[in-house]
Design an enzyme around this catalytic site. Structure first.
Site, PDB file in Angstrom:
ATOM      1  N   SER A   1     -35.490  -9.423   7.644  1.00 41.33           N
ATOM      2  CA  SER A   1     -35.765  -9.172   9.244  1.00 41.33           C
ATOM      3  C   SER A   1     -36.984  -9.893   9.695  1.00 41.33           C
ATOM      4  CB  SER A   1     -36.056  -7.812   9.636  1.00 41.33           C
ATOM      5  OG  SER A   1     -34.906  -6.969   9.427  1.00 41.33           O
TER       6      SER A   1
ATOM      7  N   LYS B   1     -42.353 -17.487   9.686  1.00 39.50           N
ATOM      8  CA  LYS B   1     -41.089 -17.123  10.350  1.00 39.50           C
ATOM      9  C   LYS B   1     -41.732 -17.021  12.052  1.00 39.50           C
ATOM     10  CE  LYS B   1     -37.350 -16.440  12.055  1.00 39.50           C
ATOM     11  NZ  LYS B   1     -36.262 -17.313  12.182  1.00 39.50           N
TER      12      LYS B   1
ATOM     13  N   ASN C   1     -40.666 -19.927  15.169  1.00 39.33           N
ATOM     14  CA  ASN C   1     -40.056 -19.675  16.192  1.00 39.33           C
ATOM     15  C   ASN C   1     -41.163 -20.094  17.492  1.00 39.33           C
ATOM     16  OD1 ASN C   1     -37.744 -19.128  15.401  1.00 39.33           O
ATOM     17  ND2 ASN C   1     -37.655 -16.812  15.534  1.00 39.33           N
ATOM     18  N   ALA C   2     -42.415 -19.753  17.251  1.00 36.95           N
ATOM     19  CA  ALA C   2     -43.318 -20.004  18.343  1.00 36.95           C
ATOM     20  C   ALA C   2     -43.327 -21.544  18.649  1.00 36.95           C
ATOM     21  CB  ALA C   2     -44.540 -19.551  17.736  1.00 36.95           C
TER      22      ALA C   2
ATOM     23  N   CYS D   1     -34.786 -13.777  19.615  1.00 36.90           N
ATOM     24  CA  CYS D   1     -35.758 -14.105  18.690  1.00 36.90           C
ATOM     25  C   CYS D   1     -36.913 -14.856  19.453  1.00 36.90           C
ATOM     26  CB  CYS D   1     -35.344 -14.982  17.740  1.00 36.90           C
ATOM     27  SG  CYS D   1     -34.150 -14.524  16.523  1.00 36.90           S
ATOM     28  N   PHE D   2     -36.855 -15.921  20.413  1.00 35.34           N
ATOM     29  CA  PHE D   2     -38.272 -16.563  20.775  1.00 35.34           C
ATOM     30  C   PHE D   2     -39.122 -15.719  21.427  1.00 35.34           C
ATOM     31  CE2 PHE D   2     -36.396 -21.274  20.870  1.00 35.34           C
ATOM     32  CZ  PHE D   2     -36.312 -21.201  19.675  1.00 35.34           C
ATOM     33  N   GLN D   3     -38.751 -14.933  22.496  1.00 37.02           N
ATOM     34  CA  GLN D   3     -39.719 -14.040  23.253  1.00 37.02           C
ATOM     35  C   GLN D   3     -40.500 -12.978  22.388  1.00 37.02           C
ATOM     36  OE1 GLN D   3     -39.271 -13.316  27.487  1.00 37.02           O
ATOM     37  NE2 GLN D   3     -39.600 -11.109  26.909  1.00 37.02           N
TER      38      GLN D   3
HETATM   39  P1  NAD Z   1     -28.771  -6.886  15.023  1.00 36.46           P
HETATM   40  O1  NAD Z   1     -29.217  -6.073  16.100  1.00 36.46           O
HETATM   41  O2  NAD Z   1     -27.650  -7.711  15.257  1.00 36.46           O
HETATM   42  O3  NAD Z   1     -28.319  -6.230  13.779  1.00 36.46           O
HETATM   43  C1  NAD Z   1     -29.251  -5.098  13.342  1.00 36.46           C
HETATM   44  C2  NAD Z   1     -28.335  -4.130  12.579  1.00 36.46           C
HETATM   45  O4  NAD Z   1     -29.090  -3.193  11.756  1.00 36.46           O
HETATM   46  C3  NAD Z   1     -27.452  -3.304  13.738  1.00 36.46           C
HETATM   47  O5  NAD Z   1     -26.223  -3.364  13.533  1.00 36.46           O
HETATM   48  C4  NAD Z   1     -28.075  -1.783  13.522  1.00 36.46           C
HETATM   49  O6  NAD Z   1     -27.263  -0.927  13.649  1.00 36.46           O
HETATM   50  C5  NAD Z   1     -28.580  -1.959  12.052  1.00 36.46           C
HETATM   51  N1  NAD Z   1     -29.577  -0.849  11.591  1.00 36.46           N
HETATM   52  C6  NAD Z   1     -30.543  -0.488  12.263  1.00 36.46           C
HETATM   53  N2  NAD Z   1     -31.229   0.403  11.654  1.00 36.46           N
HETATM   54  C7  NAD Z   1     -30.491   0.850  10.579  1.00 36.46           C
HETATM   55  C8  NAD Z   1     -30.623   1.467   9.468  1.00 36.46           C
HETATM   56  N3  NAD Z   1     -31.660   2.295   9.266  1.00 36.46           N
HETATM   57  N4  NAD Z   1     -29.711   1.557   8.386  1.00 36.46           N
HETATM   58  C9  NAD Z   1     -28.499   0.596   8.430  1.00 36.46           C
HETATM   59  N5  NAD Z   1     -28.507  -0.057   9.557  1.00 36.46           N
HETATM   60  C10 NAD Z   1     -29.139  -0.134  10.596  1.00 36.46           C
HETATM   61  O7  NAD Z   1     -30.089  -7.745  14.952  1.00 36.46           O
HETATM   62  P2  NAD Z   1     -30.138  -9.433  14.239  1.00 36.46           P
HETATM   63  O8  NAD Z   1     -30.030 -10.378  15.160  1.00 36.46           O
HETATM   64  O9  NAD Z   1     -29.094  -9.377  12.983  1.00 36.46           O
HETATM   65  O10 NAD Z   1     -31.651  -9.390  13.670  1.00 36.46           O
HETATM   66  C11 NAD Z   1     -31.902  -8.734  12.426  1.00 36.46           C
HETATM   67  C12 NAD Z   1     -33.434  -9.185  12.124  1.00 36.46           C
HETATM   68  O11 NAD Z   1     -33.300 -10.600  11.848  1.00 36.46           O
HETATM   69  C13 NAD Z   1     -34.393  -9.261  13.263  1.00 36.46           C
HETATM   70  O12 NAD Z   1     -35.566  -8.856  12.655  1.00 36.46           O
HETATM   71  C14 NAD Z   1     -34.528 -10.442  13.944  1.00 36.46           C
HETATM   72  O13 NAD Z   1     -35.669 -10.907  14.331  1.00 36.46           O
HETATM   73  C15 NAD Z   1     -33.941 -11.410  12.529  1.00 36.46           C
HETATM   74  N6  NAD Z   1     -33.410 -12.585  12.939  1.00 36.46           N
HETATM   75  C16 NAD Z   1     -32.715 -12.672  13.692  1.00 36.46           C
HETATM   76  C17 NAD Z   1     -32.020 -14.065  14.021  1.00 36.46           C
HETATM   77  C18 NAD Z   1     -30.835 -14.131  15.078  1.00 36.46           C
HETATM   78  O14 NAD Z   1     -30.482 -15.320  15.264  1.00 36.46           O
HETATM   79  N7  NAD Z   1     -30.183 -13.113  15.676  1.00 36.46           N
HETATM   80  C19 NAD Z   1     -32.251 -14.936  13.311  1.00 36.46           C
HETATM   81  C20 NAD Z   1     -33.427 -15.007  12.465  1.00 36.46           C
HETATM   82  C21 NAD Z   1     -33.860 -13.762  12.326  1.00 36.46           C
HETATM   83  C1  UDX Z   2     -33.827 -19.373  17.012  1.00 40.81           C
HETATM   84  C2  UDX Z   2     -34.464 -20.358  16.153  1.00 40.81           C
HETATM   85  O1  UDX Z   2     -33.657 -21.694  16.341  1.00 40.81           O
HETATM   86  C3  UDX Z   2     -34.053 -19.991  14.692  1.00 40.81           C
HETATM   87  O2  UDX Z   2     -34.377 -20.853  13.630  1.00 40.81           O
HETATM   88  C4  UDX Z   2     -34.479 -18.475  14.300  1.00 40.81           C
HETATM   89  O3  UDX Z   2     -33.872 -18.255  12.954  1.00 40.81           O
HETATM   90  C5  UDX Z   2     -33.970 -17.724  15.190  1.00 40.81           C
HETATM   91  O4  UDX Z   2     -34.101 -18.231  16.793  1.00 40.81           O
HETATM   92  P1  UDX Z   2     -31.341 -19.052  18.343  1.00 40.81           P
HETATM   93  O5  UDX Z   2     -32.398 -18.106  19.171  1.00 40.81           O
HETATM   94  O6  UDX Z   2     -30.321 -18.620  17.616  1.00 40.81           O
HETATM   95  O7  UDX Z   2     -32.526 -19.373  17.047  1.00 40.81           O
HETATM   96  O8  UDX Z   2     -31.150 -20.531  19.164  1.00 40.81           O
HETATM   97  P2  UDX Z   2     -31.894 -21.731  19.307  1.00 40.81           P
HETATM   98  O9  UDX Z   2     -30.848 -22.998  19.283  1.00 40.81           O
HETATM   99  O10 UDX Z   2     -33.209 -22.064  18.952  1.00 40.81           O
HETATM  100  O11 UDX Z   2     -32.173 -21.573  21.153  1.00 40.81           O
HETATM  101  C6  UDX Z   2     -32.825 -20.592  21.469  1.00 40.81           C
HETATM  102  C7  UDX Z   2     -32.885 -20.900  23.139  1.00 40.81           C
HETATM  103  O12 UDX Z   2     -33.513 -21.948  23.343  1.00 40.81           O
HETATM  104  C8  UDX Z   2     -31.565 -21.106  23.670  1.00 40.81           C
HETATM  105  O13 UDX Z   2     -31.464 -20.152  24.995  1.00 40.81           O
HETATM  106  C9  UDX Z   2     -31.286 -22.492  24.009  1.00 40.81           C
HETATM  107  O14 UDX Z   2     -30.349 -22.867  24.821  1.00 40.81           O
HETATM  108  C10 UDX Z   2     -32.978 -22.972  24.398  1.00 40.81           C
HETATM  109  N1  UDX Z   2     -33.248 -24.084  24.195  1.00 40.81           N
HETATM  110  C11 UDX Z   2     -32.908 -24.673  22.982  1.00 40.81           C
HETATM  111  C12 UDX Z   2     -33.417 -25.108  25.147  1.00 40.81           C
HETATM  112  O15 UDX Z   2     -33.568 -24.598  26.519  1.00 40.81           O
HETATM  113  N2  UDX Z   2     -33.587 -26.547  24.842  1.00 40.81           N
HETATM  114  C13 UDX Z   2     -33.614 -26.876  23.690  1.00 40.81           C
HETATM  115  O16 UDX Z   2     -33.781 -28.163  23.648  1.00 40.81           O
HETATM  116  C14 UDX Z   2     -33.289 -26.047  22.605  1.00 40.81           C
END
Ligand code: NAD
Ligand code: UDX
Length: 480
Positions: free
Chosen positions: A127, A216, A220-221, A272-274
């Protein structure tokens, strides 16, 4: 067989573990979650998330060395390596509300590990968490002093939704942070050996724990900052007659800047971003660095400005009222190739139009009607003002229809808004769409998907973000 267990079967846990299972058939990988319906879906033919190629990877190893289960405690107790991949959303109440990461799910999972473990474990933070979280998890784990030894690693995930499988199969880098002790370094090497099965050695970076955690948030920032920078430019382009895609192309040719992440849009969304920038802002504030915090805050302020600017442009162009007018929304997901709608700009624009009493019809190739209705009705915290944003009223709910066909969605509409960059929107029959619409027919392109010249020839009044304004719009300035 070494056993791995991942806690959290979401957008990260599911795909990440599926790829590890695919590449390491000698490992047993179990993904557990408290959400039974999610686990059921992972075990079915209709996976809980849409991600290109994910079905193939899961089918190749599910039942072989990849398993999905709700029997959390058993699999945690049995595993040698635990990945923590639970959600870490922004806090919505209490200290740090609107900014700090809510570590409730994460802490519950950590406490459960401490309660059920009776053998030594490597605990991997997957996470995205605030810097120094590894120290907190060590305290929780070691508090239950039953002789079990833990090594905590930070292994942040950099995948993007829509390209998750490719990102996981061919990562630009894998980052592993660990303690600089012999035990810590041994744990780093164990995890490194897993990735080394398919990732070239020079792409696996090892650092100390805090650098990995902070990298990480910083990554993203920086990405979000690029989008906000080009979006800020898009407003100036519209004011001056420059074209933002030409500006992006010209500056992107400079190798010091590069061409990626310079697509101007209606605003970035996603889970993620915000969230991660707000988390970064909060950490800066907690470390008495208000100037650094304000610098990053501005990235989100520009994103809010861009979404607001787009909405106001729609309303002001249509004689300052959309009341009773039908507006078609093409795209509800936060980006193409995903059904994820978290923080999607479409939610903001749709809610704004509904508040102005528009009637909206929405088409997205992947997002379900239930999800759309849920998103439009959900109360969200305005991070800047700490007040809940208005959800949609029951009356407004009746003003939304969800269609499974773009031509149906646009039929009889006064305006079309393109809000997600689905490839299919490039090739729609816009003459057919125009013929079915009310006149004058407006096209508001929040993703620069259509050719404004061709659409103007058809008869549309076109607003394309960051491009020279239609003569119609020059007389109707929008207030952002
Ligand atoms: P998600 O909400 O899709 O999945 C999280 C899961 O964890 C849910 O299914 C929830 O039920 C489960 N959960 C919560 N508490 C639990 C517990 N105590 N035991 C077992 N399961 C539990 O979230 P996500 O998008 O997979 O993101 C997970 C983490 O990874 C976050 O910290 C996020 O910031 C990070 N991350 C997300 C992305 C992305 O693109 N979504 C990319 C990189 C990093
Ligand atoms: C992002 C990061 O890219 C990834 O490395 C991290 O692990 C999770 O957060 P994600 O949010 O899945 O991934 O998608 P991303 O392709 O980064 O786009 C984020 C948002 O920015 C989207 O709404 C996308 O449409 C927007 N975006 C992206 C733009 O508006 N313009 C661009 O040039 C690129």
């Amino acid at each position: 067989m070494v056993k791995i267990c991942c806690i959290g079967a979401g957008y990260v846990g599911g795909p990440t573990m599926a790829v590890i299972a695919l590449k390491c058939p000698e490992l047993e990988v179990v993904v557990v979650d408290i959400c039974a319906s999610r686990i059921d879906a992972w075990n079915s033919d209709k996976l809980p998330i849409y991600e290109p190629s994910l079905d193939d990877v899961v089918k190749a190893c599910r039942g072989r060395n990849l398993f999905f289960s709700t029997d959390i405690e058993k699999h945690v107790a049995d595993a040698e390596i635990l990945f923590l991949s639970v959600n870490t959303p922004t806090k919505t109440s209490g200290l740090g509300a609107g900014k700090a990461a809510d570590l409730t799910f994460w802490e519950k999972a950590a406490r459960m590990i401490a309660d059920v473990s009776n053998s030594d474990k490597i605990v991997v933070e997957k996470s995205t968490v605030p810097v120094k979280t590894a120290e907190a998890i060590e305290k929780i784990l070691n508090h239950n002093n039953n002789g079990v030894k833990y090594q905590v690693l930070s292994n942040p995930e950099f995948l993007s939704e829509g390209t998750a499988i490719e990102d996981l199969l061919y990562p630009e880098r894998v980052l592993i942070g660990g303690r600089e002790t012999p035990e810590g370094q041994k744990a780093v090497q164990t995890l490194k050996d897993i990735y080394a099965r398919w990732v070239p050695d020079d792409l696996i970076i090892t650092t100390n724990l805090w650098s990995a955690e902070l990298s990480k948030l910083a990554s993203n920032a920086f990405q979000a900052q690029r989008v906000s920078s080009i979006n800020a430019m898009s407003a100036l382009c519209e004011a001056t007659g420059a074209s933002v895609s030409e500006v992006a192309y010209a500056i992107g040719m400079d190798s010091r800047i590069g061409p990626k992440f310079l697509n101007s849009s209606v605003g970035f969304g996603g889970s993620c971003f915000q969230k991660d920038i707000l988390n970064l802002v909060y950490i800066c504030e907690c470390n008495s660095l208000p100037d650094v915090a304000n610098y990053w805050k501005q990235v989100i302020r520009i994103n809010d400005y861009q979404k607001r600017r787009f909405l106001n442009r729609v309303i002001s162009s249509m004689f300052n009222t959309v009341s009773g007018k039908r507006i078609a929304i093409l795209g509800f997901a936060f980006k193409k190739d995903t059904a994820d709608t978290r923080e999607s700009a479409s939610i903001f624009v749709s809610q704004g139009l509904l508040r102005e009493k528009a009637i909206i019809s929405i088409y997205d190739p992947k997002v379900t009607e239930d999800q759309i209705q849920y998103d439009l009705a959900t109360n969200k915290l305005d991070w800047d003002n700490q007040v809940p944003q208005q959800p949609m009223s029951p009356t407004a709910r009746k003003q939304v229809t969800v269609m499974w066909d773009p031509y149906e969605a646009t039929k009889g509409a006064h305006a079309v808004c393109i809000l997600t960059e689905w490839d299919e929107f490039k090739d729609l029959d816009y003459k057919k769409i125009y013929d079915g619409m009310q006149k004058p027919a407006f096209m508001f392109d929040g993703r620069n998907m259509v050719d404004p010249v061709k659409l103007r020839e058809i008869g549309f009044i076109v607003y394309s973000i960051g491009r020279p304004l239609d003569p119609w719009l020059l007389d109707m300035p929008a207030v952002a």
